[in-house]
Design an enzyme around this catalytic site. Sequence first.
Site, PDB file in Angstrom:
ATOM      1  CD  GLU A 222       0.893   1.459  -4.540  1.00 22.04           C
ATOM      2  OE1 GLU A 222       1.309   0.626  -3.712  1.00 22.04           O
ATOM      3  OE2 GLU A 222      -0.284   1.823  -4.597  1.00 22.04           O
TER       4      GLU A 222
ATOM      5  CG  HIS B  63      -1.566   1.002  -0.790  1.00 22.63           C
ATOM      6  ND1 HIS B  63      -2.792   0.693  -1.322  1.00 22.63           N
ATOM      7  CD2 HIS B  63      -1.205  -0.046  -0.039  1.00 22.63           C
ATOM      8  CE1 HIS B  63      -3.148  -0.514  -0.901  1.00 22.63           C
ATOM      9  NE2 HIS B  63      -2.196  -0.976  -0.130  1.00 22.63           N
TER      10      HIS B  63
END
Length: 121
Positions: free
Chosen positions: A64, A87
Amino acid sequence: DIVSLHMPSNDNTNGMVNADFLSHMQPGAMLINTSRGELVDEAALLAAMEEKGIRPGLDVYQNEPGAADNTFQSTVASHAGVCGTHHIGASTEQAQTAVADGVIRVIKSYEADELIFCVND
């Protein structure tokens, strides 16, 4: 089988969902990870998806991007068999409102016997 991960990322948990772990899951089982991407060996997950039809639901990934980096490339996230979202742990107020609205929509649909966004197709 449904495995849902709810753990921090640390030396004891990183990579815990590996080829051995996935080998014990039944064909077609679901793996839900909304905690930390580092918990899952993504190469092993991709192999288990192809070999056993494991169905992941993810909102976290190993690579990420940080807050200042808006680029994101992920073989797992782009796989057609993954039900994935970004997320949302530190998203904007607008994004949190959109997620809340989505949750309400799913609950109301469930109450009306109309399943939407169902991973169990």
